[in-house]
Design a protein around this motif. Structure first.
Motif, mmCIF file in Angstrom:
data_model
loop_
_atom_site.group_PDB
_atom_site.id
_atom_site.type_symbol
_atom_site.label_atom_id
_atom_site.label_comp_id
_atom_site.label_asym_id
_atom_site.label_seq_id
_atom_site.Cartn_x
_atom_site.Cartn_y
_atom_site.Cartn_z
ATOM 1 N N THR A 186 -34.368 -16.076 -4.549
ATOM 2 C CA THR A 186 -34.329 -15.080 -3.480
ATOM 3 C C THR A 186 -34.767 -13.731 -4.009
ATOM 4 O O THR A 186 -34.299 -13.290 -5.062
ATOM 5 C CB THR A 186 -32.922 -14.984 -2.882
ATOM 6 O OG1 THR A 186 -32.551 -16.259 -2.354
ATOM 7 C CG2 THR A 186 -32.882 -13.956 -1.758
ATOM 8 N N ALA A 187 -35.657 -13.104 -3.270
ATOM 9 C CA ALA A 187 -36.214 -11.823 -3.687
ATOM 10 C C ALA A 187 -35.609 -10.685 -2.888
ATOM 11 O O ALA A 187 -35.307 -10.822 -1.707
ATOM 12 C CB ALA A 187 -37.720 -11.834 -3.491
ATOM 13 N N SER A 188 -35.449 -9.573 -3.556
ATOM 14 C CA SER A 188 -35.091 -8.326 -2.884
ATOM 15 C C SER A 188 -36.060 -7.262 -3.349
ATOM 16 O O SER A 188 -36.533 -7.287 -4.490
ATOM 17 C CB SER A 188 -33.646 -7.914 -3.185
ATOM 18 O OG SER A 188 -33.447 -7.766 -4.566
ATOM 19 N N GLY A 189 -36.398 -6.346 -2.461
ATOM 20 C CA GLY A 189 -37.382 -5.331 -2.810
ATOM 21 C C GLY A 189 -38.799 -5.862 -2.830
ATOM 22 O O GLY A 189 -39.730 -5.166 -3.236
ATOM 23 N N PHE A 190 -38.989 -7.082 -2.391
ATOM 24 C CA PHE A 190 -40.301 -7.734 -2.372
ATOM 25 C C PHE A 190 -40.337 -8.618 -1.142
ATOM 26 O O PHE A 190 -39.443 -9.447 -0.965
ATOM 27 C CB PHE A 190 -40.477 -8.584 -3.631
ATOM 28 C CG PHE A 190 -41.799 -9.311 -3.713
ATOM 29 C CD1 PHE A 190 -41.969 -10.566 -3.129
ATOM 30 C CD2 PHE A 190 -42.864 -8.753 -4.383
ATOM 31 C CE1 PHE A 190 -43.174 -11.240 -3.211
ATOM 32 C CE2 PHE A 190 -44.080 -9.425 -4.479
ATOM 33 C CZ PHE A 190 -44.233 -10.670 -3.893
ATOM 34 N N THR A 191 -41.339 -8.433 -0.308
ATOM 35 C CA THR A 191 -41.418 -9.255 0.898
ATOM 36 C C THR A 191 -42.500 -10.310 0.743
ATOM 37 O O THR A 191 -43.528 -10.073 0.105
ATOM 38 C CB THR A 191 -41.727 -8.401 2.131
ATOM 39 O OG1 THR A 191 -42.945 -7.687 1.892
ATOM 40 C CG2 THR A 191 -40.612 -7.419 2.415
ATOM 41 N N PHE A 192 -42.266 -11.437 1.338
ATOM 42 C CA PHE A 192 -43.197 -12.553 1.237
ATOM 43 C C PHE A 192 -44.326 -12.382 2.256
ATOM 44 O O PHE A 192 -44.504 -13.188 3.156
ATOM 45 C CB PHE A 192 -42.451 -13.873 1.447
ATOM 46 C CG PHE A 192 -41.692 -14.335 0.236
ATOM 47 C CD1 PHE A 192 -41.113 -13.430 -0.644
ATOM 48 C CD2 PHE A 192 -41.551 -15.681 -0.050
ATOM 49 C CE1 PHE A 192 -40.412 -13.851 -1.763
ATOM 50 C CE2 PHE A 192 -40.860 -16.115 -1.171
ATOM 51 C CZ PHE A 192 -40.295 -15.201 -2.027
ATOM 52 N N GLU A 193 -45.089 -11.309 2.067
ATOM 53 C CA GLU A 193 -46.204 -11.053 2.986
ATOM 54 C C GLU A 193 -47.546 -11.053 2.269
ATOM 55 O O GLU A 193 -48.556 -11.449 2.840
ATOM 56 C CB GLU A 193 -46.000 -9.704 3.680
ATOM 57 C CG GLU A 193 -44.816 -9.667 4.617
ATOM 58 C CD GLU A 193 -44.620 -8.295 5.253
ATOM 59 O OE1 GLU A 193 -45.324 -7.346 4.850
ATOM 60 O OE2 GLU A 193 -43.777 -8.187 6.148
ATOM 61 N N LYS A 207 -40.314 -17.390 4.486
ATOM 62 C CA LYS A 207 -40.660 -15.965 4.523
ATOM 63 C C LYS A 207 -39.557 -15.095 5.104
ATOM 64 O O LYS A 207 -39.249 -14.053 4.533
ATOM 65 C CB LYS A 207 -41.969 -15.770 5.270
ATOM 66 C CG LYS A 207 -43.175 -16.279 4.506
ATOM 67 C CD LYS A 207 -44.451 -16.123 5.283
ATOM 68 C CE LYS A 207 -45.658 -16.556 4.476
ATOM 69 N NZ LYS A 207 -45.527 -17.851 3.839
ATOM 70 N N PRO A 208 -38.956 -15.449 6.232
ATOM 71 C CA PRO A 208 -37.881 -14.590 6.760
ATOM 72 C C PRO A 208 -36.731 -14.408 5.773
ATOM 73 O O PRO A 208 -36.066 -13.368 5.797
ATOM 74 C CB PRO A 208 -37.430 -15.328 8.020
ATOM 75 C CG PRO A 208 -38.595 -16.130 8.428
ATOM 76 C CD PRO A 208 -39.243 -16.574 7.136
ATOM 77 N N LYS A 209 -36.503 -15.383 4.916
ATOM 78 C CA LYS A 209 -35.412 -15.280 3.953
ATOM 79 C C LYS A 209 -35.881 -14.735 2.604
ATOM 80 O O LYS A 209 -35.063 -14.591 1.692
ATOM 81 C CB LYS A 209 -34.760 -16.657 3.733
ATOM 82 C CG LYS A 209 -34.036 -17.190 4.942
ATOM 83 C CD LYS A 209 -33.361 -18.512 4.622
ATOM 84 C CE LYS A 209 -32.593 -19.030 5.819
ATOM 85 N NZ LYS A 209 -31.932 -20.331 5.533
ATOM 86 N N ASN A 210 -37.184 -14.446 2.466
ATOM 87 C CA ASN A 210 -37.728 -13.988 1.180
ATOM 88 C C ASN A 210 -37.289 -14.910 0.050
ATOM 89 O O ASN A 210 -36.868 -14.446 -1.029
ATOM 90 C CB ASN A 210 -37.278 -12.555 0.879
ATOM 91 C CG ASN A 210 -38.114 -11.529 1.606
ATOM 92 O OD1 ASN A 210 -39.172 -11.840 2.145
ATOM 93 N ND2 ASN A 210 -37.645 -10.298 1.609
ATOM 94 N N VAL A 234 -48.190 -16.179 -0.644
ATOM 95 C CA VAL A 234 -47.244 -15.940 0.434
ATOM 96 C C VAL A 234 -47.927 -15.437 1.691
ATOM 97 O O VAL A 234 -47.364 -15.496 2.776
ATOM 98 C CB VAL A 234 -46.118 -14.981 0.010
ATOM 99 C CG1 VAL A 234 -45.227 -15.663 -1.013
ATOM 100 C CG2 VAL A 234 -46.672 -13.683 -0.542
ATOM 101 N N GLY A 235 -49.158 -14.942 1.544
ATOM 102 C CA GLY A 235 -49.918 -14.552 2.715
ATOM 103 C C GLY A 235 -50.533 -15.740 3.429
ATOM 104 O O GLY A 235 -51.175 -15.578 4.459
ATOM 105 N N GLY A 236 -50.336 -16.906 2.880
ATOM 106 C CA GLY A 236 -50.881 -18.098 3.517
ATOM 107 C C GLY A 236 -52.024 -18.680 2.738
ATOM 108 O O GLY A 236 -52.700 -17.995 1.982
ATOM 109 N N GLY A 237 -52.250 -19.972 2.909
ATOM 110 C CA GLY A 237 -53.413 -20.589 2.299
ATOM 111 C C GLY A 237 -53.109 -21.376 1.053
ATOM 112 O O GLY A 237 -52.650 -22.493 1.116
ATOM 113 N N LYS A 238 -53.362 -20.781 -0.075
ATOM 114 C CA LYS A 238 -53.468 -21.536 -1.317
ATOM 115 C C LYS A 238 -52.130 -21.877 -1.954
ATOM 116 O O LYS A 238 -51.261 -21.026 -2.094
ATOM 117 C CB LYS A 238 -54.303 -20.710 -2.294
ATOM 118 C CG LYS A 238 -54.898 -21.467 -3.433
ATOM 119 C CD LYS A 238 -55.875 -20.550 -4.185
ATOM 120 C CE LYS A 238 -56.600 -21.278 -5.266
ATOM 121 N NZ LYS A 238 -57.575 -20.393 -5.954
#
Length: 125
Positions: free
Chosen positions: A23-30, A74-77, A53-57
């Motif tokens: 689980t990440a904090s301070g970092f978003t899975f975008e 992604k919502p839970k990072n 995390v942006g999708g794809g590979k």
């Protein structure tokens, strides 16, 4: 402050399955890449799998293809790693990491910017 915290390690019997999370904090899975690495006793750290995390590979090492699955929520990072049919050679400290480019997610992970402290997995026979 960016933090990655792994969980799910411990002792598992050979032939069983294993599920790790990070689980990440301070970092978003975008944007960027997240991945799993491991370091076995006396060996160098090695990549297991990475995902954009942006999708794809998504990429796996050849040795991880058959038994390992990486996926993210992604919502839970949160990043996950599932391992089936665990083997004694899977004994290692497992780390999650994040970077900017998918190319950064390669052995031994020096291109990755953020790391968790790791979780120890011990496979017993």
């Amino acid at each position: 402050e960016v933090q990655f915290v792994e969980s799910g390690g411990g002792s598992v019997q050979a032939g069983g399955s294993l599920s790790l999370s990070c689980t990440a904090s301070g970092f978003t899975f975008e944007h960027g890449v997240v991945g799993w690495f491991r370091q076995a006793p006396g060996k160098e750290r090695e990549k297991i799998a990475c995902i954009n995390v942006g999708g794809g590979k998504t990429t796996y090492t050849d040795s991880a293809l058959r038994r390992f699955t990486i996926f993210d929520d992604k919502p839970k990072n949160t990043l996950y790693l599932r391992v089936r049919d665990v083997k004694p050679e899977d004994t290692a400290v497992y780390y999650c990491a994040a970077g900017t480019r998918h190319e950064d997610c390669a052995d031994p992970g020096n291109g990755m910017q953020y790391w968790g402290k790791g979780t120890l997995v011990t496979v017993t026979v």
